[in-house]
Write an enzyme that holds these catalytic residues in place. Structure first.
Site, PDB file in Angstrom:
ATOM      1  N   ASP A 173     -13.452   7.050   5.571  1.00  0.00           N
ATOM      2  CA  ASP A 173     -12.249   6.397   5.817  1.00  0.00           C
ATOM      3  C   ASP A 173     -11.436   6.538   4.516  1.00  0.00           C
ATOM      4  O   ASP A 173     -11.831   6.114   3.394  1.00  0.00           O
ATOM      5  CB  ASP A 173     -12.270   5.054   6.267  1.00  0.00           C
ATOM      6  CG  ASP A 173     -10.977   4.263   6.334  1.00  0.00           C
ATOM      7  OD1 ASP A 173     -10.105   4.848   5.943  1.00  0.00           O
ATOM      8  OD2 ASP A 173     -11.129   3.283   6.990  1.00  0.00           O
ATOM      9  N   HIS A 228     -13.845  -1.596   6.159  1.00  0.00           N
ATOM     10  CA  HIS A 228     -13.069  -2.435   6.721  1.00  0.00           C
ATOM     11  C   HIS A 228     -13.249  -2.739   8.236  1.00  0.00           C
ATOM     12  O   HIS A 228     -14.039  -2.423   8.890  1.00  0.00           O
ATOM     13  CB  HIS A 228     -11.684  -1.305   6.909  1.00  0.00           C
ATOM     14  CG  HIS A 228     -10.373  -1.805   7.287  1.00  0.00           C
ATOM     15  ND1 HIS A 228      -9.810  -1.727   8.769  1.00  0.00           N
ATOM     16  CD2 HIS A 228      -9.230  -2.460   6.493  1.00  0.00           C
ATOM     17  CE1 HIS A 228      -8.590  -2.156   8.492  1.00  0.00           C
ATOM     18  NE2 HIS A 228      -8.239  -2.763   7.458  1.00  0.00           N
ATOM     19  N   HIS A 267      -7.130   4.667   1.615  1.00  0.00           N
ATOM     20  CA  HIS A 267      -6.461   4.312   0.079  1.00  0.00           C
ATOM     21  C   HIS A 267      -6.703   5.520  -0.934  1.00  0.00           C
ATOM     22  O   HIS A 267      -6.243   5.203  -1.861  1.00  0.00           O
ATOM     23  CB  HIS A 267      -7.025   3.114  -0.392  1.00  0.00           C
ATOM     24  CG  HIS A 267      -6.690   2.043   0.399  1.00  0.00           C
ATOM     25  ND1 HIS A 267      -5.644   1.215   0.400  1.00  0.00           N
ATOM     26  CD2 HIS A 267      -7.357   1.443   1.568  1.00  0.00           C
ATOM     27  CE1 HIS A 267      -5.695   0.049   1.244  1.00  0.00           C
ATOM     28  NE2 HIS A 267      -6.695   0.377   1.879  1.00  0.00           N
ATOM     29  N   GLU A 297     -16.015   3.975   3.125  1.00  0.00           N
ATOM     30  CA  GLU A 297     -14.590   4.354   2.849  1.00  0.00           C
ATOM     31  C   GLU A 297     -14.697   5.158   1.632  1.00  0.00           C
ATOM     32  O   GLU A 297     -15.916   5.025   0.902  1.00  0.00           O
ATOM     33  CB  GLU A 297     -13.685   2.981   2.553  1.00  0.00           C
ATOM     34  CG  GLU A 297     -13.418   2.201   3.860  1.00  0.00           C
ATOM     35  CD  GLU A 297     -12.908   0.873   3.593  1.00  0.00           C
ATOM     36  OE1 GLU A 297     -12.191   0.632   2.540  1.00  0.00           O
ATOM     37  OE2 GLU A 297     -13.153   0.021   4.417  1.00  0.00           O
ATOM     38  N   LYS A 333      -0.039   4.271   4.489  1.00  0.00           N
ATOM     39  CA  LYS A 333      -0.059   3.711   3.273  1.00  0.00           C
ATOM     40  C   LYS A 333       0.659   4.701   2.430  1.00  0.00           C
ATOM     41  O   LYS A 333       1.868   4.838   2.397  1.00  0.00           O
ATOM     42  CB  LYS A 333      -1.541   3.470   2.934  1.00  0.00           C
ATOM     43  CG  LYS A 333      -1.958   2.176   3.628  1.00  0.00           C
ATOM     44  CD  LYS A 333      -3.146   1.978   3.495  1.00  0.00           C
ATOM     45  CE  LYS A 333      -3.657   0.475   4.702  1.00  0.00           C
ATOM     46  NZ  LYS A 333      -4.969   0.324   5.041  1.00  0.00           N
ATOM     47  N   ASN A 349       0.880  -1.388   0.040  1.00  0.00           N
ATOM     48  CA  ASN A 349      -0.076  -0.130  -0.036  1.00  0.00           C
ATOM     49  C   ASN A 349       0.825   1.212  -0.270  1.00  0.00           C
ATOM     50  O   ASN A 349       0.525   2.322   0.217  1.00  0.00           O
ATOM     51  CB  ASN A 349      -0.797   0.084   1.327  1.00  0.00           C
ATOM     52  CG  ASN A 349      -1.864  -1.198   1.438  1.00  0.00           C
ATOM     53  OD1 ASN A 349      -2.418  -1.434   0.308  1.00  0.00           O
ATOM     54  ND2 ASN A 349      -1.982  -1.714   2.238  1.00  0.00           N
ATOM     55  N   SER A 355     -10.787  -0.834   0.204  1.00  0.00           N
ATOM     56  CA  SER A 355      -9.459  -1.365   0.322  1.00  0.00           C
ATOM     57  C   SER A 355      -9.239  -2.680  -0.592  1.00  0.00           C
ATOM     58  O   SER A 355      -8.252  -3.115  -1.090  1.00  0.00           O
ATOM     59  CB  SER A 355      -9.236  -1.707   1.770  1.00  0.00           C
ATOM     60  OG  SER A 355      -9.980  -2.515   2.223  1.00  0.00           O
TER      61      SER A 355
END
Ligand SMILES: *Cc1c(COP(=O)(O)O)cnc(C)c1O
Length: 418
Positions: A226, A134, A229, A197, A260, A48, A201
């Site tokens: 979130d 997640h 990523h 998110e 990440k 990541n 992910s």
């Protein structure tokens, strides 16, 4: 063997039977595109570390400096005597980067989710999450005691149904939010928190954040996004998908990880100063945990600064070029990919065993892409999750394409696909 170990051995055997057993595979090199895994040099397509900052000289230099001037351990939790200058510098840098009033950092993204959600909600409140959020969010919700409702992945209609239900539930037959009882530390009645998110992910797709924001506003709910990523990758200022979708200021709680694209370790919340003040007082994973080392904070701060520099933009452009090329070579090799707009390219194969076999075949050919299985993804939707970084070379990607082409031929020949 004693009864304790006998019991656990039986449980482990059961995992093996289901092809769900996992083991650690030591890496004897820094985190970079070429890694030494169990003594073998492999090209890493599973990190990541999207922008290639985990082993960047500027982050390393920041850590060395921090160790020399601020020492190693932080001594206590932030509320005792561990609130070191390095943490405050990092939080100022994060708030400036994300253009929010304030930021608070935690020892990990996991600890961030757990501390934040349990601080915001308790029994009697409602939380509505996307099906694919997640594990840290799921665990946090369970621990909070709030009533959970889940909507199908990115399904706005179901999100609205759940919002309508929770809103009716909190209003009761009178159709009005019951105010908090006199003497209660609260102002309003039960709250509703939506959690999603921005980039998922394990699937690499994006949430329809604009519509989510519209809906949560309509029902008077709060929203937590979130950005694990997306930070460093999306938006003109590389702040994340909230920036890219022009929603800054409309999301109550933004979380992310420092581990990440930012290349370091730790987690963060950005938002209003009141939110941060509340978390300092109520987030148990923040309060009851030794502060991260000053070196970790310094590394993350260097990552935040690097992302905002010209080099950060160049790295992002390189990353997207590599992502696009990898997508092409995967499709040219005959594999089908879902439509993704992130640096996460999931090749969903289904059975756990097939995913393990493909991962092994890739490893034998020089690539490291571990199989992702339950409970990280649903049973029977095991996959190889390819990620690219700004530091991958064209040659590495072309070589992966050749291997994927050959594996596809074998796969078809073995009748794994019809
Ligand atoms: C990785 C991740 C986390 C956890 O962050 P860590 O810093 O690794 O603990 C939280 N949410 C999502 C979506 C993630 O991918």
């Amino acid at each position: 063997m004693n009864p304790f170990d006998q019991e656990l051995t039986t449980r482990l055997d059961s995992l093996r039977e289901q092809e769900l057993h996992r083991r650690l595979r030591p890496v004897a090199s820094p985190q970079q595109t070429q890694v030494l895994v169990e003594g073998r040099q492999r090209v890493n397509f599973s990190s990541n570390d999207y922008l290639g900052l985990a082993n960047h000289p500027k982050l390393k230099e920041a850590v060395i400096q921090a160790v020399q001037t601020e020492g190693v351990g932080s001594g206590a939790s932030r509320l005792i005597c561990g609130s070191l200058a390095a943490h405050h510098r990092l939080e100022e840098a994060l708030a400036a980067f994300k253009q929010t009033e304030a930021a608070l950092t935690f020892s990990s993204g996991y600890a961030t989710a757990v501390g934040t959600i349990t601080a915001l909600l308790s029994k009697g409140d409602f939380v509505i999450t996307d099906k694919l959020v997640h594990a840290s969010i799921i665990d946090a919700v369970r621990l909070s005691g709030a009533t959970l409702r889940v909507f199908k992945h990115n399904d706005l209609e179901q999100l609205e149904q759940q919002l309508r239900w929770a809103d009716a539930e909190r209003k009761g037959p009178a159709g009005q939010i019951v105010p908090a009882a006199p003497g209660s530390p609260r102002r309003g009645g039960p709250q509703i928190l939506v959690v999603t998110e921005s980039v998922f992910s394990m699937d690499g797709d994006l949430a329809p954040l604009r519509d989510v924001v519209e809906l949560k506003d309509r029902y008077g709910a709060w929203l937590m996004v979130d950005e694990a990523h997306a930070t460093g990758l999306f938006g003109e200022g590389r702040r994340g998908a909230v920036e890219a979708m022009e929603l800054s200021g409309r999301v109550e709680v933004q979380m992310g990880t420092l581990g990440k694209a930012l290349g370091a370790a730790g987690g963060y919340i950005v938002g209003s100063r009141t939110l941060v003040d509340w978390l300092i007082n109520r987030a148990r994973s923040f309060i009851f945990s030794t502060a991260p080392t000053p070196a970790a904070a310094a590394a993350a701060q260097a990552g935040v600064e690097l992302v905002q520099s010209n080099e950060g933009e160049q790295r992002r452009q390189r990353l997207w070029a590599q992502v696009n090329r990898l997508k092409e070579v995967m499709v040219e090799a005959g594999w089908s990919l879902p439509a993704v707009q992130s640096a996460i390219l999931p090749l969903i194969v289904g059975p756990e065993r097939s995913a393990l076999q493909l991962a092994q075949a890739l490893f034998d050919d020089g690539f490291w892409v571990p199989a992702i299985r339950y409970p990280t993804v649903a049973r029977g939707s095991a996959r190889l999750r390819f990620t690219v970084t700004a530091d991958h070379s064209r040659e590495e990607i072309e070589r992966l394409g050749q291997t994927l082409h050959r594996l596809r031929q074998d796969w078809v020949a073995e009748g794994s696909v019809t």
